[in-house]
Design an enzyme around this catalytic site. Structure first.
Site, PDB file in Angstrom:
ATOM      1  N   ASP A  74     -10.330   4.652   2.770  1.00  0.00           N
ATOM      2  CA  ASP A  74     -10.945   5.760   3.508  1.00  0.00           C
ATOM      3  C   ASP A  74     -11.900   6.687   2.745  1.00  0.00           C
ATOM      4  O   ASP A  74     -13.099   6.555   2.812  1.00  0.00           O
ATOM      5  CB  ASP A  74      -9.834   6.601   4.159  1.00  0.00           C
ATOM      6  CG  ASP A  74      -8.987   5.777   5.109  1.00  0.00           C
ATOM      7  OD1 ASP A  74      -9.057   4.543   5.049  1.00  0.00           O
ATOM      8  OD2 ASP A  74      -8.247   6.366   5.913  1.00  0.00           O
TER       9      ASP A  74
ATOM     10  N   GLU B 158       4.343   7.156   2.748  1.00  0.00           N
ATOM     11  CA  GLU B 158       3.018   6.526   2.791  1.00  0.00           C
ATOM     12  C   GLU B 158       2.352   6.539   1.411  1.00  0.00           C
ATOM     13  O   GLU B 158       1.682   5.601   1.016  1.00  0.00           O
ATOM     14  CB  GLU B 158       2.144   7.279   3.794  1.00  0.00           C
ATOM     15  CG  GLU B 158       0.758   6.693   3.982  1.00  0.00           C
ATOM     16  CD  GLU B 158      -0.090   7.514   4.954  1.00  0.00           C
ATOM     17  OE1 GLU B 158       0.229   8.700   5.178  1.00  0.00           O
ATOM     18  OE2 GLU B 158      -1.068   6.963   5.481  1.00  0.00           O
TER      19      GLU B 158
HETATM   20  C1  6A9 Z   1      -5.159   7.996  13.274  1.00  0.00           C
HETATM   21  C2  6A9 Z   1      -3.458   9.603  14.109  1.00  0.00           C
HETATM   22  C3  6A9 Z   1      -0.824  11.208  15.912  1.00  0.00           C
HETATM   23  C4  6A9 Z   1      -4.787   4.822   6.514  1.00  0.00           C
HETATM   24  O1  6A9 Z   1      -1.663   2.207   7.210  1.00  0.00           O
HETATM   25  C5  6A9 Z   1      -2.648   2.218   8.147  1.00  0.00           C
HETATM   26  C6  6A9 Z   1      -3.931   2.811   7.594  1.00  0.00           C
HETATM   27  C7  6A9 Z   1      -4.398   1.990   6.383  1.00  0.00           C
HETATM   28  O2  6A9 Z   1      -4.848   0.739   6.815  1.00  0.00           O
HETATM   29  C8  6A9 Z   1      -5.512   2.651   5.639  1.00  0.00           C
HETATM   30  O3  6A9 Z   1      -5.788   1.916   4.479  1.00  0.00           O
HETATM   31  N1  6A9 Z   1      -3.701   4.199   7.216  1.00  0.00           N
HETATM   32  C9  6A9 Z   1      -5.155   4.071   5.263  1.00  0.00           C
HETATM   33  O4  6A9 Z   1      -6.205   4.682   4.598  1.00  0.00           O
HETATM   34  C10 6A9 Z   1      -3.271   5.034   8.363  1.00  0.00           C
HETATM   35  C11 6A9 Z   1      -4.305   5.150   9.424  1.00  0.00           C
HETATM   36  C12 6A9 Z   1      -3.820   5.962  10.541  1.00  0.00           C
HETATM   37  C13 6A9 Z   1      -4.868   6.242  11.552  1.00  0.00           C
HETATM   38  C14 6A9 Z   1      -4.252   6.995  12.687  1.00  0.00           C
HETATM   39  C15 6A9 Z   1      -4.523   8.618  14.468  1.00  0.00           C
HETATM   40  C16 6A9 Z   1      -2.453   9.704  15.171  1.00  0.00           C
HETATM   41  O5  6A9 Z   1      -2.101  11.035  15.391  1.00  0.00           O
END
Ligand code: 6A9
Length: 787
Positions: free
Chosen positions: A523, A757
């Site tokens: 990100d 996380e």
């Molecule tokens: C947005 C929020 C209630 C971010 O683990 C999943 C991803 C990874 O693939 C990525 O590398 N995470 C990492 O930088 C989480 C992404 C979550 C997006 C959710 C909506 C909901 O609000």
């Protein structure tokens, strides 16, 4: 006319599935072909619930609330961080036949167990056992309402059977996928073999407009008029489901979703208690006995023992001398990845440049693990490759099925949507601006990592079942892998030969300290300050090196032409090319290249809200980016995870002099080393722990992430075991990094009840979404030294 036709056919491409035969037969998840995996805890978004692997499955679930508390709205159903539970998750789960979960609410613990039994033609029977205990006997025992429900999703029907006024003793039902079935609700006891308990019963029978509305329906039906009056206790009124009116009857007729049945059984009882719920399949005719009471206990014991044995033979943690508490932690980590698997069915919302508006992707199933049951209980493409590194050790068959599901979602262009938000339940968790998936956008092809593991396991255990199914699996997968690889190669090509560039970076450069690159998975990791077509990204170069190598292997195994992949792999693996494209002599690190300046910062700026807006005429201040020196084409001065990729993915030759710099950066506490793991961005980096906007806290700009640390440990292990001038150094760092990671993730789990996380690079504390038993569960492999 021709132009119009062209345009509309181009517009359709994004939603046209790839024409090659699917990897999975249409009936591959059916109870006839795969009865053992038919029913499962495939609803990771709820604390406890089951469904079948079928499109519009009947679902079952549990909600609960504590009575006589000042806390308003403590109804629990979907996993929510806002519930502030002290911890919850599977302690054991074999991914197939049973699971044991503990949920720690404020002053009591619920243990939720399930066991399945095969028989008949519809995936057999199962039983749930819920055990409730108060935390401390110092205070009076809490009174809890458990609410067991079952709901259809458009098709199927349910009948409630009520006895003794309000007690729902059973639900019978029928649906396309299950035929006839019966769910029986046992009465609460003080424990197995113990006597009954005073309890109050209520039930709800209504229609629902969708599975995402179940919580609201229950909340809106609660009434405080009921009286709890145990023999020797005080008389008090409690909350219970009463009646719920489906409002718009007109609507009900038009909207087929209003045809869904929803039946809920509420039992209100004081701890300690135990309740069993029995699901019996109509086509299972000759069952020896009912799966309840001591029969259930015996079954559970057997499964637990089998689980323990398989766990030790797979990971060998006892043999390595881990304590029993550490082993329990590792079992929980694995179990939560297995218990966090979901079966989703529906359509993504997608868009290409040829679509004026977002369009619906074809409907399809996705069987996948999820990163986080509370915050993002859905499939993420590059997370999944990491998940399968762990799951493949446990069950390669499962890994094959998951990879097959993902590749069956590929479109004719070779694109797979990155984030799979497939049904109303999934959509209800995502702000609308994040729902649409764009077909220019990639995500690291980590499924190649999982494939690599599958191939290695096949070599090591040629006799196993999964090795025998491997060839037909690879054959069907292959055309899809080819187009996937081609898609990356073509659409993510960089400005010069053999370079690569992530598409889909943030465009509004004024608002962000550094425009994000969500597609890379990292990100807000700093990239060129001014996104442009001149960029090249070293992490993507390395992913492509890995992917081309696996493509060549798969092609070779299948006897397909492999020369082109081999050539690509050979070219990209050439460290001279890598150095030429990505080594910054100035910074002594591998690096992205692009239109970049270091002289950026966020500044307060007073602006007047335009007329018509609510706060019109008042100056408000907001942060905007100020650029003090113009950008120019150069290497991007960032040191962190991205710089390590040639090492992380074993692309550096063991004798490369660059190793020296990489190992130095890794072990330097002023740069990447912390007592808890490697931080994502050097402490000395200008963007270290900097916010990207007022509302956007640093994410991949310092904190410790376990997926990349897993790759780092694995790389140290690799370079520490092959000949080369850095062998010993790598081997030493391997031991230290491994120990630090295990100790911290474990310690945080003990202290907080969760796996997280990411972890703070200054204190080691878990942060971000939790529970996060996606790639953070790779800690198990680090313990087992399975790479
Ligand atoms: C947005 C929020 C209630 C971010 O683990 C999943 C991803 C990874 O693939 C990525 O590398 N995470 C990492 O930088 C989480 C992404 C979550 C997006 C959710 C909506 C909901 O609000």
């Amino acid at each position: 006319f021709y132009a119009l036709y062209m345009r509309s056919s181009l517009a359709r491409r994004v939603v046209t599935l790839h024409p090659s035969p699917r990897v999975l037969d249409a009936n591959s998840s059916s109870p006839a072909v795969s009865p053992e995996r038919y029913w499962g805890s495939y609803r990771p978004q709820v604390y406890f619930g089951m469904k079948t692997r079928s499109p519009r499955s009947v679902v079952t679930g549990l909600m609960w609330m504590r009575q006589f508390t000042d806390m308003e709205g403590n109804l629990r159903h979907t996993c929510e961080q806002g519930d502030h539970l002290q911890g919850y998750g599977w302690l054991m789960h074999d991914g197939v036949s049973f699971g044991v979960q503990e949920i720690h609410d404020r002053d009591f613990t619920l243990t939720t167990e399930f066991v399945k039994r095969m028989g008949g033609d519809h995936g057999g029977d199962w039983t749930w056992r819920i055990t409730a205990k108060q935390h401390s006997i110092a205070s009076s025992a809490p009174v809890i309402s458990l609410m067991f429900y079952t709901a259809t999703d458009i098709q199927g029907s349910l009948q409630a059977h009520v006895e003794e006024k309000n007690r729902l003793s059973s639900v019978t039902g029928t649906s396309e996928e299950l035929g006839n079935f019966k769910i029986t609700f046992g009465k609460p006891t003080a424990g197995e073999g113990a006597g009954g308990k005073y309890a109050r019963y209520n039930y709800l029978q209504t229609r629902s407009p969708g599975l995402d509305k179940l919580t609201d329906i229950v909340k809106n039906s609660l009434n405080h008029k009921f009286v709890f009056s145990p023999p020797k206790g005080e008389k008090r009124s409690y909350f219970a489901v009463d009646s719920y009116k489906v409002t718009n009857h007109q609507n009900q007729q038009k909207d087929p979703k209003m045809e869904s049945d929803f039946v809920l059984h509420q039992v209100t009882v004081q701890t300690p208690f135990q309740i069993e719920v029995l699901f019996e399949s109509g086509s299972f005719r000759e069952r020896p006995n009912q799966l309840v009471g001591s029969v259930l206990t015996d079954e559970l014991e057997k499964r637990k023992m089998a689980f323990d044995e398989k766990f030790e033979s797979t990971f060998g943690l006892q043999a390595k001398g881990f304590t029993s508490s550490q082993i329990e932690f590792a079992k929980a980590a694995l179990s939560n990845m297995l218990g966090g698997m979901g079966y989703f069915f529906g359509q993504s919302v997608v868009q290409s440049v040829y679509n004026e508006h977002p369009v619906l992707y074809p409907e399809g199933p996705l069987f996948t693990a999820v990163p986080s049951r509370s915050f993002f209980p859905r499939g993420f493409l590059w997370d999944e490759g990491f998940h399968q590194l762990l799951l493949n050790k446990w069950d390669s068959q499962l890994t094959q099925e998951v990879i097959a599901h993902w590749l069956d979602l590929i479109n004719v262009e070779g694109w797979i949507p990155r984030e799979q938000i497939l049904d109303d339940e999934a959509r209800s968790k995502v702000p609308s601006e994040f729902i649409v998936q764009h077909n220019e956008n990639a995500n690291p092809p980590t499924l190649f990592l999982a494939l690599q593991e599958l191939l290695e396991k096949r070599d090591a255990q040629p006799e196993s079942l999964s090795s025998q199914t491997m060839l037909p699996f690879l054959k069907r997968l292959y055309p899809r892998l080819q187009i996937w690889f081609e898609w990356f190669n073509a659409t993510q090509a960089g400005p010069i030969a053999n370079s690569y560039r992530w598409r889909g970076r943030d465009k509004d450069t004024n608002l962000f300290l550094n425009p994000k690159t969500l597609t890379s998975g990292l990100d807000d990791y700093p990239r060129a300050s001014h996104p442009s077509a001149d960029e090249r990204h070293v992490d993507l170069y390395c992913w492509m090196t890995l992917a081309s190598g696996i493509m060549a292997n798969v092609a070779r195994i299948l006897g397909e032409p492999h020369q082109v992949y081999e050539n690509t792999h050979h070219t990209l693996s050439n460290n001279n090319l890598l150095n030429e494209l990505h080594w910054s002599e100035n910074l002594h690190t591998f690096s992205d290249y692009g239109n970049h300046t270091q002289a950026v910062s966020l500044q307060q700026e007073k602006v007047f809200v335009p007329p018509g807006q609510p706060r019109h005429q008042f100056p408000v201040s907001r942060l905007v980016r100020s650029v003090r020196r113009a950008p120019k084409l150069q290497y991007v001065n960032a040191l962190g995870y991205v710089s390590l990729f040639p090492f992380l993915l074993h692309i550096l030759t063991p004798d490369s002099p660059k190793m020296e710099h990489i190992l130095r950066d890794i072990q330097d506490p002023e740069r990447l080393w912390t007592p808890y793991g490697l931080r994502s961005l050097s402490r000395a980096d200008p963007l270290y722990m900097k916010r990207n906007t007022e509302h956007d806290a640093p994410y991949w700009r310092g904190p410790i992430w376990i997926n990349i640390n897993y790759l780092a440990v694995r790389a140290l292990h690799h370079y520490g075991s092959i000949e080369g001038p850095y062998k010993e150094k790598a081997a030493t760092l391997y031991q230290e990094l491994r120990t630090n990671l295990i100790n911290n993730v474990y310690k945080q789990y003990l202290e907080t009840g969760y796996i997280w996380e990411q972890y703070s690079d200054s204190t080691g504390r878990g942060q971000g979404s939790h529970p996060f038993t996606g790639w953070s569960a790779l800690t198990v492999l680090i313990m087992a030294e399975e790479y």
